[in-house]
Design an enzyme around this catalytic site. Structure first.
Site, mmCIF file in Angstrom:
data_model
loop_
_atom_site.group_PDB
_atom_site.id
_atom_site.type_symbol
_atom_site.label_atom_id
_atom_site.label_comp_id
_atom_site.label_asym_id
_atom_site.label_seq_id
_atom_site.Cartn_x
_atom_site.Cartn_y
_atom_site.Cartn_z
ATOM 1 N N ARG A 173 -0.521 -7.591 11.444
ATOM 2 C CA ARG A 173 -1.822 -7.099 11.010
ATOM 3 C C ARG A 173 -2.611 -8.275 10.435
ATOM 4 N NH1 ARG A 173 -3.654 -3.961 5.608
ATOM 5 N NH2 ARG A 173 -5.846 -3.850 6.190
ATOM 6 N N HIS A 210 -12.100 -6.659 6.000
ATOM 7 C CA HIS A 210 -11.222 -6.831 4.841
ATOM 8 C C HIS A 210 -12.023 -7.532 3.746
ATOM 9 C CE1 HIS A 210 -6.799 -7.088 3.561
ATOM 10 N NE2 HIS A 210 -7.494 -7.500 2.512
ATOM 11 N N GLU A 260 -9.097 -0.892 2.288
ATOM 12 C CA GLU A 260 -9.228 -0.563 0.868
ATOM 13 C C GLU A 260 -10.675 -0.429 0.397
ATOM 14 O OE1 GLU A 260 -6.839 -3.197 -1.511
ATOM 15 O OE2 GLU A 260 -5.001 -2.671 -0.470
ATOM 16 N N ASN A 297 -1.779 1.347 1.884
ATOM 17 C CA ASN A 297 -1.465 0.116 1.158
ATOM 18 C C ASN A 297 -0.924 0.511 -0.210
ATOM 19 O OD1 ASN A 297 -2.630 -1.066 3.377
ATOM 20 N ND2 ASN A 297 -4.339 -1.990 2.277
ATOM 21 N N TYR A 347 1.323 -0.604 -3.749
ATOM 22 C CA TYR A 347 1.923 -1.626 -4.593
ATOM 23 C C TYR A 347 2.514 -1.069 -5.889
ATOM 24 C CZ TYR A 347 -0.295 -4.994 -1.506
ATOM 25 O OH TYR A 347 -0.666 -5.714 -0.394
ATOM 26 N N GLU A 392 0.313 -2.190 4.031
ATOM 27 C CA GLU A 392 0.553 -3.266 3.068
ATOM 28 C C GLU A 392 1.567 -2.800 2.043
ATOM 29 O OE1 GLU A 392 -2.669 -5.161 0.982
ATOM 30 O OE2 GLU A 392 -3.965 -5.145 2.750
#
Length: 430
Positions: free
Chosen positions: A74, A118, A164, A288, A290, A337
């Site tokens: 990606r 992005h 995002e 994504n 985290y 991600e």
């Protein structure tokens, strides 16, 4: 763990974070070029001017990915490299870079997953009418999408439209921490709406140009939990601001009424038919992930954190994947991600990042748990393929499976990279 034979085992990056060559071959500036060059906006005044020099070293980097057994990559396309003014004449050398990159990936047996936006909006569009604040940017984005799709669509089937949108809205236009550095809530909500509408228009352009296209969008939904009973209402509000505000429109629910009331901003930028466009079916939702967010003073036991001071909580990934499948009904999910920053150093030609290996093991296991419970997950992309320019944090925060010495551009595969290689071999039987 059992994963489907066609499960995508990938790595991820973005254009401004790795490409460098910001003035090469006719590329125009983006809002991140300007933001990074504004004193005080990034750590130590660092910029993406050179970054990983991937623009000139992409063949070497693809070869490293092939050595690691990566099945999918990606990357993002720099809009201003393709269209220096955001619209108008195509910059053939800039578009040609991505043409060559795709061919290099395919020759190495790696499936390309380009992202169209992005965060690096062309500065020319920001100058002309404020970028995503103005509805005209949606048509410009569709035009850009059509050009890229016409060139790459004969070989590229998997596409991500927007990365995002929450980060652009909240960090770029509410908090001023990211480009373009604004602090205007009303402006930010228009930006968010136009990003989602841009996703819809780009999806239409891709479906018109690319046979058998597989297209999605990649938000960053994080579970929000209350630190104590006293903060339960605040946690619900935060979930609305960070997650529901973006997920609900994509799922056909429109903007959540409680958050509209909370903002108290006229939603006159939402025109008739917009919400229907935004809610058009997508082929997958990118996720994504985290960390989880803890609202209020916490009585929860503290957990280890990464170098970003982000709590390590893989159970949150399982929970979010199940929520997206069960509550929202998304039929296909790809973790686009997931990764961790640590202060990695090269010692005797090697990088022992055992903590990152443990992070990856735990989060891949969390995906397996979600799949076992019915979540339709079909891919996983580690952030990131290599250490890079980590936005306002500069170069100190290292997320890569490959270490980069930013003075010499020397690449060194970390222990985590070798672990991922061996894991992919086992998972795919190759």
């Amino acid at each position: 763990m059992d994963f489907a034979p066609d499960f995508a085992w990938g790595v991820a990056s973005s254009a401004y974070q790795i490409e460098g060559a910001v003035a090469a071959d006719g590329r125009g500036p983006s809002i991140w070029d300007r933001f990074a060059h504004t004193p005080g906006k990034t750590a130590r005044g660092e910029t993406g001017d050179v970054a990983c020099d991937h623009y000139n070293r992409y063949r070497q980097d693809v070869a490293l990915m092939a050595d690691l057994g990566i099945t999918a990559y990606r990357f993002s396309i720099s809009w201003s490299r393709v269209l220096p003014n955001g619209t108008g004449a195509v910059n053939a050398p800039g578009l040609g870079f991505y043409d060559r990159l795709v061919d290099e990936l395919l020759a190495a047996g790696i499936t390309p997953y380009p992202t169209l936006h992005h965060w690096d909006t062309p500065a020319a569009l920001h100058d002309e009418y404020g970028g995503w604040v103005d509805r005209r940017v949606v048509d410009a984005f569709a035009y850009y999408t059509a050009i890229v799709a016409e060139t790459l669509g004969d070989r590229v089937k998997h596409w991500i439209t927007i990365n995002e949108p929450r980060v652009t809205v909240q960090h770029g236009y509410q908090l001023g921490e990211f480009a373009p550095g604004h602090t205007d809530v009303a402006e930010s909500l228009a930006v968010g709406h136009h990003l989602l509408l841009g996703h819809a228009y780009a999806t239409q352009a891709l479906r018109a140009a690319v046979p058998d296209v597989v297209v999605g969008i990649s938000p960053d939904p994080n579970p929000v939990v209350a630190g104590s009973q006293a903060s339960a209402a605040a946690a619900s509000l935060r979930d609305g601001l960070q997650n529901r505000w973006f997920l609900d429109p994509l799922a056909g629910r429109g903007y959540p009424s409680d958050i509209v009331e909370h903002y108290g901003v006229p939603m006159d930028f939402v025109l008739d038919g917009d919400l229907e466009e935004i809610a058009m079916p997508i082929d997958f939702l990118g996720v994504n992930y985290y960390r989880r967010e803890i609202e209020g003073a916490s009585s929860l036991d503290p957990l280890p954190t990464t170098d970003m001071e982000w709590e390590i909580y893989p159970e949150g990934l399982t929970a979010m994947l199940l929520r997206l499948a069960n509550e929202y009904g998304f039929k296909r999910l790809i973790v686009t991600e997931n990764g961790a920053a640590y202060p990695d150093v090269v010692v005797d030609g090697a990088v022992d990042d055992t903590a990152r290996v443990e992070y990856l093991v735990a989060h891949i296991a969390a995906i397996g748990d979600a799949i076992d419970q019915g979540a339709p997950v079909t891919g996983y992309f580690v952030w990131s393929v290599m250490d890079n320019f980590e936005w306002a944090s500069g170069y100190a925060k290292r997320f890569g499976l490959i270490h980069v010495d930013f003075e010499t551009q020397q690449r060194t595969i970390k222990k985590s990279g070798y672990w991922y290689r061996d894991f992919i071999r086992t998972a795919t039987g190759n």
